[in-house]
Design a protein around this motif. Structure first.
Motif, PDB file in Angstrom:
ATOM      1  N   CYS A   1       0.845  -1.197   0.000  1.00 53.16           N
ATOM      2  CA  CYS A   1       0.000   0.000   0.000  1.00 53.16           C
ATOM      3  C   CYS A   1       0.884   1.251   0.000  1.00 53.16           C
ATOM      4  O   CYS A   1       2.099   1.153  -0.111  1.00 53.16           O
ATOM      5  CB  CYS A   1      -0.937  -0.018   1.213  1.00 53.16           C
ATOM      6  SG  CYS A   1      -2.129  -1.388   1.201  1.00 53.16           S
ATOM      7  N   ALA A   2       0.255   2.407   0.098  1.00 53.70           N
ATOM      8  CA  ALA A   2       0.959   3.688   0.010  1.00 53.70           C
ATOM      9  C   ALA A   2       1.382   4.160   1.397  1.00 53.70           C
ATOM     10  O   ALA A   2       0.546   4.333   2.292  1.00 53.70           O
ATOM     11  CB  ALA A   2       0.054   4.727  -0.649  1.00 53.70           C
TER      12      ALA A   2
ATOM     13  N   HIS B   1      -6.333   4.372  -1.038  1.00 56.67           N
ATOM     14  CA  HIS B   1      -4.945   4.116  -1.443  1.00 56.67           C
ATOM     15  C   HIS B   1      -4.843   4.010  -2.970  1.00 56.67           C
ATOM     16  O   HIS B   1      -3.888   4.514  -3.563  1.00 56.67           O
ATOM     17  CB  HIS B   1      -4.428   2.834  -0.789  1.00 56.67           C
ATOM     18  CG  HIS B   1      -3.999   2.997   0.637  1.00 56.67           C
ATOM     19  ND1 HIS B   1      -2.681   2.951   1.031  1.00 56.67           N
ATOM     20  CD2 HIS B   1      -4.719   3.199   1.765  1.00 56.67           C
ATOM     21  CE1 HIS B   1      -2.602   3.120   2.344  1.00 56.67           C
ATOM     22  NE2 HIS B   1      -3.832   3.261   2.817  1.00 56.67           N
ATOM     23  N   VAL B   2      -5.823   3.346  -3.585  1.00 54.25           N
ATOM     24  CA  VAL B   2      -5.823   3.249  -5.052  1.00 54.25           C
ATOM     25  C   VAL B   2      -5.891   4.647  -5.668  1.00 54.25           C
ATOM     26  O   VAL B   2      -5.126   4.975  -6.587  1.00 54.25           O
ATOM     27  CB  VAL B   2      -6.995   2.380  -5.549  1.00 54.25           C
ATOM     28  CG1 VAL B   2      -7.069   2.416  -7.084  1.00 54.25           C
ATOM     29  CG2 VAL B   2      -6.857   0.935  -5.075  1.00 54.25           C
TER      30      VAL B   2
ATOM     31  N   VAL C   1      -1.428   1.141 -10.967  1.00 55.94           N
ATOM     32  CA  VAL C   1      -2.043   0.709  -9.715  1.00 55.94           C
ATOM     33  C   VAL C   1      -3.092  -0.361  -9.979  1.00 55.94           C
ATOM     34  O   VAL C   1      -3.749  -0.366 -11.021  1.00 55.94           O
ATOM     35  CB  VAL C   1      -2.657   1.912  -8.952  1.00 55.94           C
ATOM     36  CG1 VAL C   1      -3.816   2.542  -9.729  1.00 55.94           C
ATOM     37  CG2 VAL C   1      -3.097   1.514  -7.551  1.00 55.94           C
TER      38      VAL C   1
ATOM     39  N   LEU D   1      -3.311  -0.526   5.470  1.00 56.51           N
ATOM     40  CA  LEU D   1      -4.225   0.494   4.966  1.00 56.51           C
ATOM     41  C   LEU D   1      -4.448   1.631   5.955  1.00 56.51           C
ATOM     42  O   LEU D   1      -4.651   2.782   5.566  1.00 56.51           O
ATOM     43  CB  LEU D   1      -5.587  -0.140   4.645  1.00 56.51           C
ATOM     44  CG  LEU D   1      -5.620  -1.095   3.453  1.00 56.51           C
ATOM     45  CD1 LEU D   1      -6.941  -1.847   3.411  1.00 56.51           C
ATOM     46  CD2 LEU D   1      -5.396  -0.344   2.152  1.00 56.51           C
TER      47      LEU D   1
ATOM     48  N   LEU E   1      -9.020   1.002   1.279  1.00 55.76           N
ATOM     49  CA  LEU E   1      -8.328   0.412   0.136  1.00 55.76           C
ATOM     50  C   LEU E   1      -8.485   1.295  -1.100  1.00 55.76           C
ATOM     51  O   LEU E   1      -7.499   1.585  -1.798  1.00 55.76           O
ATOM     52  CB  LEU E   1      -8.867  -0.998  -0.125  1.00 55.76           C
ATOM     53  CG  LEU E   1      -8.205  -1.766  -1.276  1.00 55.76           C
ATOM     54  CD1 LEU E   1      -8.022  -3.235  -0.905  1.00 55.76           C
ATOM     55  CD2 LEU E   1      -9.033  -1.687  -2.555  1.00 55.76           C
TER      56      LEU E   1
ATOM     57  N   ASN F   1       4.968  -0.763   3.199  1.00 58.19           N
ATOM     58  CA  ASN F   1       4.372   0.103   2.185  1.00 58.19           C
ATOM     59  C   ASN F   1       5.430   0.899   1.430  1.00 58.19           C
ATOM     60  O   ASN F   1       6.555   1.073   1.899  1.00 58.19           O
ATOM     61  CB  ASN F   1       3.359   1.043   2.833  1.00 58.19           C
ATOM     62  CG  ASN F   1       2.114   0.300   3.289  1.00 58.19           C
ATOM     63  OD1 ASN F   1       1.846  -0.816   2.846  1.00 58.19           O
ATOM     64  ND2 ASN F   1       1.346   0.910   4.189  1.00 58.19           N
TER      65      ASN F   1
ATOM     66  N   ILE G   1      -2.603  -2.516  -4.553  1.00 57.32           N
ATOM     67  CA  ILE G   1      -3.035  -2.153  -3.205  1.00 57.32           C
ATOM     68  C   ILE G   1      -3.768  -3.347  -2.583  1.00 57.32           C
ATOM     69  O   ILE G   1      -4.655  -3.936  -3.198  1.00 57.32           O
ATOM     70  CB  ILE G   1      -3.949  -0.915  -3.239  1.00 57.32           C
ATOM     71  CG1 ILE G   1      -3.218   0.276  -3.895  1.00 57.32           C
ATOM     72  CG2 ILE G   1      -4.429  -0.569  -1.834  1.00 57.32           C
ATOM     73  CD1 ILE G   1      -1.946   0.705  -3.209  1.00 57.32           C
TER      74      ILE G   1
ATOM     75  N   VAL H   1      -5.253  -3.890  -7.558  1.00 56.97           N
ATOM     76  CA  VAL H   1      -5.714  -4.343  -6.243  1.00 56.97           C
ATOM     77  C   VAL H   1      -5.383  -5.821  -6.043  1.00 56.97           C
ATOM     78  O   VAL H   1      -5.276  -6.585  -7.008  1.00 56.97           O
ATOM     79  CB  VAL H   1      -7.229  -4.123  -6.044  1.00 56.97           C
ATOM     80  CG1 VAL H   1      -7.563  -2.649  -5.961  1.00 56.97           C
ATOM     81  CG2 VAL H   1      -8.034  -4.778  -7.161  1.00 56.97           C
TER      82      VAL H   1
END
Length: 341
Positions: free
Chosen positions: A214-215, A263-264, A276, A249, A260, A224, A242, A278
């Motif tokens: 994730c970011a 983050h996307v 990006v 998250l 979620l 991340n 993500i 999932v």
């Protein structure tokens, strides 16, 4: 060879299989978060099933055990194709085109992968072995704990790890990346240390993937990717998937489907929607409110649509981007074998 035209895919790029006591994936009801029937109910069309190898000692015996576990798990994954029937069609897919063909024929597409380069030991030829015999399409360089090829984001004190073993990639790790490029196997930098990820991006001749991360700007977790890493990933043409892991998250855990999608959206705005996607990490700890097993996959589509992803953008996030990476890796590979020997 031109890139294949992608149909709408729901492509979950990281799912573990229970091991060694695995429930029958084809049974009507299982305790797994992902099985055949939950996938169908949720509209999940394509999934990477991972042979997860826990990190152990960096010894000849440890490497031999890891290699044998990977071989046994991949055998179990690829032999699922023998269970395919007209009522429950399933296909082991080793190419981007075969994923598209599976989608057209309404077969559940399964892509074999390895989580943790520990399975390779110190033998570069093992990359080709797993690629030829099982059609693996990515290898996650590390898991939790440094191995012989690279440093991990999370060190294992119980294995004697310090903060860094190699300063990123080892010289062997660079050879492994070259072999992965040669065999059309994507380099997965999830679980890798920041130094490893940045060096892998430079070393690889094909785009890299973070299959379940994730970011960091939204959740400060060592697993991340920070903004500089995201930009480096973009520059390779790569993709971050993500993942539905609450602790990645939201600080303190308890992440939701809305987290979620946030983050996307953050990554899409930062480096572009072409970079990006999932993933769930189901049966490996993943599962959040709103997407707790494969039967709820349609909820992800609806949440992405509410966040403004439609048409080509929705298709890119849900599968088109990962399909592009697989195709690119195939076309650049010197020794790609599309079918197991």
């Amino acid at each position: 060879m031109t890139a294949p035209t992608s149909p709408f895919l729901t492509f979950d790029t990281h799912i573990d299989i229970p091991w060694p006591d695995q429930a029958d994936m084809m049974a009507l009801q299982t305790p797994r978060k992902v099985d055949y029937h939950k996938s169908r109910k949720g509209g999940l069309t394509t999934l990477c099933l991972a042979a997860y190898i826990p990190q152990g000692p960096i010894t000849e015996a440890g490497h031999a055990e890891a290699f044998e576990r990977a071989r046994a798990m991949l055998t179990s994954i690829t032999e699922l194709e023998k269970r395919s029937t007209p009522e429950t069609p399933l296909s082991i897919c080793r190419t981007a085109e075969s994923i598209i063909e599976a989608r057209k024929s309404n077969a559940l597409a399964i892509v074999p992968v390895i989580e943790n380069g520990y399975a390779l030991g110190t033998n570069v030829e093992n990359v080709g072995f797993f690629a030829r015999n099982f059609g693996i399409r990515y290898i996650t360089l590390t898991h939790n704990g440094h191995n012989a090829i690279a440093d991990a984001a999370i060190a294992r004190e119980d294995l004697g790890d310090t903060d860094s073993r190699h300063g990123g990639l080892s010289s062997l790790g660079r050879e492994m990346i070259q072999a992965m490029n040669d065999h059309g196997v994507l380099i997965d930098v999830s679980h890798a240390a920041r130094s490893t990820m940045m060096q892998a991006a430079e070393a690889s001749s094909t785009p890299i993937v973070a299959s379940h991360s994730c970011a960091r700007a939204l959740c400060d977790h060592p697993r991340n990717l920070d903004d500089e890493q995201l930009l480096k990933l973009r520059d390779t043409g790569g993709v971050i998937q993500i993942t539905a892991m609450g602790s990645f998250l939201r600080k303190g855990g308890g992440g939701t489907l809305e987290d979620l999608v946030s983050h996307v959206r953050y990554v899409a705005d930062k480096i572009g929607v072409s970079h990006v996607g999932v993933s769930s990490d189901f049966d490996g700890g993943g599962g959040i409110e709103g997407w707790n097993d494969a039967s709820q996959t349609a909820h992800v589509t609806h949440a992405l649509q509410r966040a403004g992803f439609h048409g080509d953008e929705l298709n890119a996030v849900w599968g088109g981007n990962m399909l592009r990476l697989l195709h690119t890796a195939e076309t650049k590979a010197q020794s790609f074998v599309p079918h197991a020997s």
